[in-house]
Design a protein around this motif. Structure first.
Motif, PDB file in Angstrom:
ATOM      1  N   SER A 152      21.835  32.580  19.881  1.00 36.08           N
ATOM      2  CA  SER A 152      22.292  33.104  21.175  1.00 36.08           C
ATOM      3  C   SER A 152      21.654  32.305  22.294  1.00 36.08           C
ATOM      4  O   SER A 152      20.667  31.591  22.085  1.00 36.08           O
ATOM      5  N   SER A 195      22.678  37.346  28.173  1.00 36.25           N
ATOM      6  CA  SER A 195      22.661  36.739  26.830  1.00 36.25           C
ATOM      7  C   SER A 195      24.066  36.665  26.248  1.00 36.25           C
ATOM      8  O   SER A 195      24.855  37.601  26.403  1.00 36.25           O
ATOM      9  N   VAL A 209      26.241  35.460  22.593  1.00 32.98           N
ATOM     10  CA  VAL A 209      26.191  35.030  21.191  1.00 32.98           C
ATOM     11  C   VAL A 209      26.999  33.745  21.086  1.00 32.98           C
ATOM     12  O   VAL A 209      28.173  33.696  21.470  1.00 32.98           O
TER      13      VAL A 209
END
Length: 285
Positions: A31, A38, A40
């Motif tokens: 990530s 954040s 992925v």
């Protein structure tokens, strides 16, 4: 009867989505955090979307390896039918992903072997694709591991960054060096030597870069069978196409793929970066 072997890798494998879907491999994603949010890798954000954020961002994006728990969950599930698992990951010289996978493998009740590919991007994919093909054909884990080792030892990776800014941000070079380099319009060319980013040359123009890479390719593939060629780029499609055309003058190998590299890699390179990767086999005598 051979035990079934299943292949695991991470999201820096840099394969087009349609090719990934055909491969019988499980991807455990890294990530990346940028502007406090954040994502992925390869799931929440595309390479293109990430570069647009990267260019505008004041702060250095932070990439994070998968947790031990996420690897453990994958290993326990894949091995629940008695299958063996080979987990092939980006170089430990640039990420803690291999260490996370290794810790999970030690905790798992499944039979897991973790491999440090010593590479990233298409160069990692060479090992993953060979492993998947062999697993599909019923090869043993030992046979697959021997082949991966051979591919690793016969792989080359060269990368050029267009701006030194991101290497400074990532702590790979000092600001003073970058200032001088920028004034002289120097673009560093590096290889991954034993899995670590290692500057080996510098160029000032794209023409010089293509000539340098073409020469390296010719030297290192002479008298060998070219098994794979990959070009990864960050907002440098035209340069990647020029490099592909130049390589075609030197080899009969036609399947030269160009990919937008993962956000995990573009965090360190910035826009304008191009990497050339290839591997060979010895000619049968």
């Amino acid at each position: 009867m051979n035990k079934k072997v299943k292949i695991v890798t991470d999201s820096t494998v840099d394969l087009p989505k349609e090719e990934l879907e055909k491969l019988n491999a499980t991807i455990v994603p890294l990530s990346v955090t940028i502007n406090g949010k954040s994502y992925v890798d390869g799931v929440d954000i595309s390479s293109k979307e990430f570069v647009q954020l990267l260019v505008k961002s004041e702060e250095i994006p932070q990439s994070s390896q998968p947790s031990v728990g996420s690897f453990l969950e994958v290993y326990d599930e894949l091995g629940s039918d008695g299958s063996q698992i080979i987990s092939i990951h980006m170089t430990s010289g640039m990420s803690g992903t291999y260490t996370s996978a290794k810790t999970a493998a030690d905790m798992s009740s499944s039979d897991v072997t973790v491999v440090d590919s010593k590479y990233i991007s298409s160069a990692l994919s060479f090992q993953v694709k060979e492993a998947c093909a062999l697993a599909e054909s019923g090869a043993t884990a030992t046979e697959i591991l021997e082949r991966i080792e051979k591919v690793k030892n016969n792989t080359s990776l060269y990368i050029m960054v267009d701006t030194l800014e991101y290497l400074v941000k990532g702590g790979r070079i000092g600001r003073g060096k970058a200032l001088v380099g920028s004034l002289l319009k120097i673009k560093p060319v590096a290889s991954l030597q034993d899995g670590v980013y290692t500057p080996i040359s510098k160029v000032r123009t794209y023409v010089q870069l293509i000539k340098f890479l073409k020469n390296k390719f010719e030297e290192e593939t002479a008298g060998k069978i070219v098994k794979g060629i990959g070009i990864a780029q960050v907002e440098a499609k035209e340069l990647a196409q020029q490099l592909k055309a130049a390589l075609k003058e030197k080899t009969d190998f036609n399947d030269i793929t160009i990919v937008d590299t993962t956000p995990i890699i573009s965090t360190h390179t910035g826009p304008g970066a191009v990497a050339l990767m290839y591997y060979t086999d010895d000619k049968l005598t």
